[in-house]
Design a protein around this motif. Sequence first.
Motif, short mmCIF file in Angstrom:
data_model
loop_
_atom_site.label_atom_id
_atom_site.label_comp_id
_atom_site.label_asym_id
_atom_site.label_seq_id
_atom_site.Cartn_x
_atom_site.Cartn_y
_atom_site.Cartn_z
N ALA A 91 0.83 -1.21 0.00
CA ALA A 91 0.00 0.00 0.00
C ALA A 91 0.86 1.26 0.00
O ALA A 91 0.58 2.22 -0.73
CB ALA A 91 -0.93 -0.02 1.22
N VAL A 92 1.92 1.26 0.81
CA VAL A 92 2.80 2.43 0.87
C VAL A 92 3.48 2.66 -0.48
O VAL A 92 3.57 3.79 -0.99
CB VAL A 92 3.84 2.26 1.98
CG1 VAL A 92 4.91 3.35 1.89
CG2 VAL A 92 3.18 2.29 3.35
N ILE A 93 3.95 1.57 -1.08
CA ILE A 93 4.66 1.69 -2.36
C ILE A 93 3.74 2.20 -3.45
O ILE A 93 4.08 3.13 -4.20
CB ILE A 93 5.27 0.32 -2.74
CG1 ILE A 93 6.44 -0.01 -1.81
CG2 ILE A 93 5.73 0.34 -4.19
CD1 ILE A 93 6.98 -1.41 -1.99
N LEU A 94 2.55 1.62 -3.57
CA LEU A 94 1.64 2.03 -4.63
C LEU A 94 1.15 3.46 -4.44
O LEU A 94 1.05 4.23 -5.40
CB LEU A 94 0.45 1.06 -4.69
CG LEU A 94 0.77 -0.36 -5.17
CD1 LEU A 94 -0.47 -1.23 -5.13
CD2 LEU A 94 1.36 -0.34 -6.58
N ALA A 95 0.84 3.82 -3.18
CA ALA A 95 0.36 5.18 -2.93
C ALA A 95 1.42 6.21 -3.28
O ALA A 95 1.14 7.21 -3.97
CB ALA A 95 -0.05 5.32 -1.46
N SER A 96 2.65 6.00 -2.84
CA SER A 96 3.71 6.96 -3.14
C SER A 96 4.07 6.95 -4.62
O SER A 96 4.42 7.99 -5.20
CB SER A 96 4.95 6.64 -2.30
OG SER A 96 5.44 5.33 -2.59
N ASP B 130 8.20 12.10 -5.96
CA ASP B 130 9.26 12.45 -5.03
C ASP B 130 9.16 11.65 -3.73
O ASP B 130 10.19 11.30 -3.12
CB ASP B 130 9.22 13.94 -4.72
CG ASP B 130 9.59 14.79 -5.92
OD1 ASP B 130 10.15 14.24 -6.89
OD2 ASP B 130 9.32 16.00 -5.90
N VAL B 131 7.95 11.34 -3.32
CA VAL B 131 7.78 10.53 -2.11
C VAL B 131 8.29 9.11 -2.36
O VAL B 131 8.91 8.50 -1.49
CB VAL B 131 6.30 10.52 -1.68
CG1 VAL B 131 6.10 9.58 -0.49
CG2 VAL B 131 5.85 11.93 -1.32
N PHE B 132 8.06 8.60 -3.56
CA PHE B 132 8.57 7.27 -3.86
C PHE B 132 10.09 7.25 -3.89
O PHE B 132 10.71 6.26 -3.49
CB PHE B 132 8.02 6.78 -5.20
CG PHE B 132 8.37 5.35 -5.51
CD1 PHE B 132 7.74 4.31 -4.87
CD2 PHE B 132 9.35 5.05 -6.44
CE1 PHE B 132 8.06 2.99 -5.14
CE2 PHE B 132 9.68 3.74 -6.73
CZ PHE B 132 9.04 2.71 -6.07
N VAL B 133 10.70 8.33 -4.37
CA VAL B 133 12.17 8.43 -4.31
C VAL B 133 12.63 8.36 -2.86
O VAL B 133 13.63 7.70 -2.54
CB VAL B 133 12.66 9.72 -4.98
CG1 VAL B 133 14.16 9.90 -4.78
CG2 VAL B 133 12.33 9.70 -6.47
N ALA B 134 11.91 9.02 -1.96
CA ALA B 134 12.25 8.97 -0.54
C ALA B 134 12.11 7.55 0.01
O ALA B 134 12.90 7.12 0.86
CB ALA B 134 11.37 9.93 0.24
N VAL B 135 11.12 6.81 -0.49
CA VAL B 135 10.95 5.41 -0.08
C VAL B 135 12.17 4.59 -0.51
O VAL B 135 12.68 3.74 0.24
CB VAL B 135 9.65 4.83 -0.65
CG1 VAL B 135 9.58 3.32 -0.41
CG2 VAL B 135 8.43 5.50 -0.03
N ILE B 136 12.64 4.83 -1.73
CA ILE B 136 13.84 4.11 -2.21
C ILE B 136 15.04 4.44 -1.34
O ILE B 136 15.81 3.55 -0.95
CB ILE B 136 14.13 4.47 -3.68
CG1 ILE B 136 12.95 4.10 -4.58
CG2 ILE B 136 15.39 3.75 -4.16
CD1 ILE B 136 13.12 4.56 -6.02
N ALA C 245 15.06 4.33 -9.59
CA ALA C 245 14.86 5.77 -9.77
C ALA C 245 14.96 6.16 -11.24
O ALA C 245 14.23 7.05 -11.72
CB ALA C 245 15.89 6.55 -8.95
N LEU C 246 15.85 5.50 -11.99
CA LEU C 246 15.93 5.76 -13.43
C LEU C 246 14.66 5.35 -14.14
O LEU C 246 14.21 6.03 -15.08
CB LEU C 246 17.13 5.03 -14.01
CG LEU C 246 18.53 5.51 -13.56
CD1 LEU C 246 19.61 4.61 -14.13
CD2 LEU C 246 18.75 6.95 -13.98
N LEU C 247 14.07 4.23 -13.74
CA LEU C 247 12.77 3.82 -14.30
C LEU C 247 11.70 4.87 -14.01
O LEU C 247 10.89 5.22 -14.87
CB LEU C 247 12.34 2.48 -13.72
CG LEU C 247 13.08 1.23 -14.19
CD1 LEU C 247 12.71 0.04 -13.31
CD2 LEU C 247 12.74 0.92 -15.65
N LEU C 248 11.72 5.37 -12.79
CA LEU C 248 10.71 6.33 -12.36
C LEU C 248 10.81 7.65 -13.10
O LEU C 248 9.80 8.36 -13.28
CB LEU C 248 10.84 6.57 -10.85
CG LEU C 248 9.80 7.45 -10.18
CD1 LEU C 248 8.42 6.81 -10.25
CD2 LEU C 248 10.19 7.74 -8.74
#
Length: 367
Positions: free
Chosen positions: A115-120, A126-132, A224-227
């Motif tokens: 849930a956290v991954i999909l939401a970010s 940018d939030v997903f980058v922070a998760v990485i 991150a490159l994919l993103l």
Amino acid sequence: MNDSPWGASPTTGYGFSPAPGRGPSAGPAPDVRDTAQTRPMPIVPDAGGNQDEHGDRSGARPDGPPHGSPPPLPPGDAGPGSSPATPVPASPPGRAKRAGRDLRAAIGVGLGLGAVILASLFLVKDVFVAVIVLAVVVGLWELTKRLDERRAIRAPLVPLAVGGAAMVVAGYAGGAEAAWVAMAGTCLAVLVWRMAQSPQGYLKDVTAGVFAAFYVPFLATFVALLLAADDGAQRVLTFLLLTVVSDTGAYAVGWRFGRRKLAPRISPGKTREGLLGAIGFSMVAGALCMQFLVSGGSWWQGLLLGLAVAASATLGDLGESMIKRDLGIKDMGNLLPGHGGIMDRLDSLLPTAPVVWLLLVLFVGTG
């Protein structure tokens, strides 16, 4: 994704089943040469620990003999010519073996992480980058801590954590070239940081530091490159889905049909049938993802992508199993109930990220 048992039937770990014990009324003892070859193997009750994920019991025990050493003799068996071994009582009828993992906790944690991954991923990139970045820093902490505990290798965590975060951010903001520059700077920082301590062990410490910098943050930078692409969320989702589906297919097919072991010295629970399941499942999922998720993709590209993911995910799983065998541990950490540590979740994801990134660049461009 971590040392799944792909369906191999349980054995003693030495390639044969234990011979039945000889009771007192079994007649005269056989010749000493025969006794040495037919002594019953020890049966250790399953305590739920010292297993790889989903039940691989072949890993080295931190408090036991090194991997590959002769098995201990059963109680009362002093060797050829001694009194018969004391029989081991069977488990009480109707009592199931205790699982090596808490299944409810594992499912709950897995759903929460998803849930956290999909939401970010789909709300704010940018939030997903922070998760990485968070996953990278925690993974580095687990890896360096285990190296210190088990082998007295003190890879410097501070430059690794700072440099690892810089790699991920640089890759997302500046592309692959910026990520390489950050990688080089991290390795240099590791060399310099370690100079403040005693020269003893310098070479092994900085070598482990450079390895950790490549293994965790540099490989994670490809996520991150994919993103960073215009359809980056769909590309990352494809990467995650294919890796998970590959592992699920390996587990399902291996559990049902697995007979022939894939790499018995590294992960005896994995089977060749499980690998075929991983390939089949991930190829189907790849065709669907490339056709419906990735902009400009086609189903035949997805077949190739799924095949590559199954291979890289399997190798990544075996690679971390090799590290854990060498260190004599079951898990890299214990932060995630039912799963182990962060590194136990990243084992097949890390080497798969650059494979997916490269193939998507070849198939549909950088976006």
